[in-house]
Write a protein that holds these residues in place. Sequence first.
Motif, PDB file in Angstrom:
ATOM      1  N   TYR A 259       0.799  -1.214   0.000  1.00  0.00           N
ATOM      2  CA  TYR A 259       0.000   0.000   0.000  1.00  0.00           C
ATOM      3  C   TYR A 259       0.841   1.278   0.000  1.00  0.00           C
ATOM      4  N   ALA A 260       1.929   1.279   0.754  1.00  0.00           N
ATOM      5  CA  ALA A 260       2.765   2.477   0.848  1.00  0.00           C
ATOM      6  C   ALA A 260       3.823   2.539  -0.242  1.00  0.00           C
ATOM      7  N   LYS A 261       4.050   1.419  -0.952  1.00  0.00           N
ATOM      8  CA  LYS A 261       5.077   1.324  -1.991  1.00  0.00           C
ATOM      9  C   LYS A 261       6.478   1.566  -1.436  1.00  0.00           C
ATOM     10  N   THR A 262       6.659   1.299  -0.148  1.00  0.00           N
ATOM     11  CA  THR A 262       7.957   1.430   0.483  1.00  0.00           C
ATOM     12  C   THR A 262       7.973   0.569   1.740  1.00  0.00           C
ATOM     13  N   THR A 263       9.150   0.205   2.181  1.00  0.00           N
ATOM     14  CA  THR A 263       9.292  -0.535   3.441  1.00  0.00           C
ATOM     15  C   THR A 263       9.789   0.397   4.546  1.00  0.00           C
ATOM     16  N   GLU A 264      10.066   1.642   4.195  1.00  0.00           N
ATOM     17  CA  GLU A 264      10.635   2.590   5.148  1.00  0.00           C
ATOM     18  C   GLU A 264       9.541   3.375   5.854  1.00  0.00           C
ATOM     19  N   GLY A 265       9.877   3.801   7.059  1.00  0.00           N
ATOM     20  CA  GLY A 265       8.958   4.653   7.808  1.00  0.00           C
ATOM     21  C   GLY A 265       7.880   3.869   8.531  1.00  0.00           C
ATOM     22  N   ALA A 266       7.302   4.528   9.538  1.00  0.00           N
ATOM     23  CA  ALA A 266       6.242   3.907  10.320  1.00  0.00           C
ATOM     24  C   ALA A 266       4.864   4.264   9.797  1.00  0.00           C
ATOM     25  N   GLY A 267       4.810   5.306   8.984  1.00  0.00           N
ATOM     26  CA  GLY A 267       3.541   5.734   8.428  1.00  0.00           C
ATOM     27  C   GLY A 267       3.736   6.459   7.113  1.00  0.00           C
ATOM     28  N   PHE A 268       2.683   6.521   6.331  1.00  0.00           N
ATOM     29  CA  PHE A 268       2.773   7.115   4.996  1.00  0.00           C
ATOM     30  C   PHE A 268       1.414   7.689   4.630  1.00  0.00           C
TER      31      PHE A 268
ATOM     32  N   THR B  85      -5.054  12.388  -2.703  1.00  0.00           N
ATOM     33  CA  THR B  85      -5.514  12.512  -4.088  1.00  0.00           C
ATOM     34  C   THR B  85      -6.699  13.479  -4.106  1.00  0.00           C
ATOM     35  N   PRO B  86      -7.087  13.955  -5.272  1.00  0.00           N
ATOM     36  CA  PRO B  86      -8.268  14.834  -5.330  1.00  0.00           C
ATOM     37  C   PRO B  86      -9.562  14.142  -4.905  1.00  0.00           C
ATOM     38  N   LEU B  87      -9.565  12.809  -4.882  1.00  0.00           N
ATOM     39  CA  LEU B  87     -10.790  12.070  -4.576  1.00  0.00           C
ATOM     40  C   LEU B  87     -10.744  11.337  -3.242  1.00  0.00           C
ATOM     41  N   GLY B  88      -9.737  11.593  -2.437  1.00  0.00           N
ATOM     42  CA  GLY B  88      -9.668  10.923  -1.149  1.00  0.00           C
ATOM     43  C   GLY B  88      -8.251  10.841  -0.617  1.00  0.00           C
ATOM     44  N   SER B  89      -8.140  10.619   0.693  1.00  0.00           N
ATOM     45  CA  SER B  89      -6.829  10.540   1.343  1.00  0.00           C
ATOM     46  C   SER B  89      -6.780   9.331   2.261  1.00  0.00           C
ATOM     47  N   TRP B  90      -5.564   8.783   2.415  1.00  0.00           N
ATOM     48  CA  TRP B  90      -5.364   7.613   3.259  1.00  0.00           C
ATOM     49  C   TRP B  90      -4.081   7.759   4.055  1.00  0.00           C
ATOM     50  N   ILE B  91      -4.112   7.216   5.269  1.00  0.00           N
ATOM     51  CA  ILE B  91      -2.926   7.125   6.116  1.00  0.00           C
ATOM     52  C   ILE B  91      -2.610   5.649   6.275  1.00  0.00           C
ATOM     53  N   ILE B  92      -1.430   5.247   5.805  1.00  0.00           N
ATOM     54  CA  ILE B  92      -1.013   3.847   5.872  1.00  0.00           C
ATOM     55  C   ILE B  92      -0.074   3.683   7.059  1.00  0.00           C
ATOM     56  N   LEU B  93      -0.387   2.745   7.944  1.00  0.00           N
ATOM     57  CA  LEU B  93       0.434   2.500   9.128  1.00  0.00           C
ATOM     58  C   LEU B  93       0.950   1.072   9.130  1.00  0.00           C
ATOM     59  N   ASN B  94       2.174   0.893   9.621  1.00  0.00           N
ATOM     60  CA  ASN B  94       2.654  -0.451   9.899  1.00  0.00           C
ATOM     61  C   ASN B  94       2.731  -0.644  11.407  1.00  0.00           C
ATOM     62  N   LYS B  95       3.314  -1.738  11.852  1.00  0.00           N
ATOM     63  CA  LYS B  95       3.348  -2.012  13.292  1.00  0.00           C
ATOM     64  C   LYS B  95       4.085  -0.929  14.065  1.00  0.00           C
ATOM     65  N   ASP B  96       5.144  -0.366  13.455  1.00  0.00           N
ATOM     66  CA  ASP B  96       5.894   0.698  14.123  1.00  0.00           C
ATOM     67  C   ASP B  96       5.080   1.978  14.218  1.00  0.00           C
ATOM     68  N   GLY B  97       4.031   2.074  13.425  1.00  0.00           N
ATOM     69  CA  GLY B  97       3.183   3.259  13.454  1.00  0.00           C
ATOM     70  C   GLY B  97       2.064   3.193  14.462  1.00  0.00           C
TER      71      GLY B  97
ATOM     72  N   HIS C 141       1.265  12.864  13.268  1.00  0.00           N
ATOM     73  CA  HIS C 141       2.126  13.385  12.198  1.00  0.00           C
ATOM     74  C   HIS C 141       1.422  13.258  10.843  1.00  0.00           C
ATOM     75  N   GLU C 142       0.914  12.078  10.559  1.00  0.00           N
ATOM     76  CA  GLU C 142       0.257  11.846   9.271  1.00  0.00           C
ATOM     77  C   GLU C 142      -1.081  12.586   9.182  1.00  0.00           C
ATOM     78  N   MET C 143      -1.784  12.688  10.288  1.00  0.00           N
ATOM     79  CA  MET C 143      -3.034  13.439  10.301  1.00  0.00           C
ATOM     80  C   MET C 143      -2.795  14.907   9.983  1.00  0.00           C
ATOM     81  N   CYS C 144      -1.663  15.426  10.427  1.00  0.00           N
ATOM     82  CA  CYS C 144      -1.342  16.827  10.172  1.00  0.00           C
ATOM     83  C   CYS C 144      -1.149  17.068   8.672  1.00  0.00           C
ATOM     84  N   HIS C 145      -0.504  16.127   7.987  1.00  0.00           N
ATOM     85  CA  HIS C 145      -0.371  16.231   6.531  1.00  0.00           C
ATOM     86  C   HIS C 145      -1.757  16.318   5.876  1.00  0.00           C
ATOM     87  N   ASP C 146      -2.652  15.450   6.333  1.00  0.00           N
ATOM     88  CA  ASP C 146      -3.992  15.414   5.757  1.00  0.00           C
ATOM     89  C   ASP C 146      -4.762  16.683   6.073  1.00  0.00           C
TER      90      ASP C 146
END
Length: 244
Positions: free
Chosen positions: A93-102, A106-118, A126-131
Amino acid sequence: MKIFRYIIISIGLFLVLFTWFFPQFFRCFFVEYDGFKEIRPHIFVESKTTKKQQDSLLRFVLQAEKRLVDFWGRKDGEAKILFCNTPQTYQKYAKTTEGAGFSIGTPLGSWIILNKDGLNTDVIAHEMCHDELMTRLGWWKTKQEIPTWFDEGLALMLDYRFVSSQDSIQRYIDYRTELSYLSPVPIPLNKLNTQKDFFGQGELYTKIAYFTSAVEVSRKISMKGKKEIFRIMNKTEKDGKFEF
């Protein structure tokens, strides 16, 4: 019939272009058909997630939402949260293995992807602030006008992993001290405008970039208060040009 054909072609072209620019959109949009379940409106967990993890996630989300409201005054963002229980799912989903969240916007919706470290308040806030920033300014204006350093520096104001002080002046001092441990000279802000600039130079450079950004945003808040951040955003929304 020609008009109908043109409409079908236009819709098809739109979907192709949308998929090209936002390859994760359809996967995130149909997450319920990919082994996820909704445990609260806008919160989805992978089927392998334990009850304990679900309870922790809900608790951390509530804490992050409170932190967001304390800073912004209210919560406008409605990004869906996807908790991935395995590294493989997170990478899908995040297209990366780095980071705890991503974050995916998009113009049609937003998502916050979390892994176990997140699975903690800091990453989620942090991710909510981006949104929240993107929701208030709009997707196009955020992508075109807001430099990455400002977006990331602002998110670090809600993220207490590196600096925990709530006093604005002390927070600025602490971030400046942390930056001095990594580099005697901050990175020029004009070299941190894009995600490629910010994240594409290696792990140490990215860490210095984070602290450089946090120093700048916290300095502004320590001098003029949070109202200065909202003034900058309002001016960006009105004039269509970011000025710090």
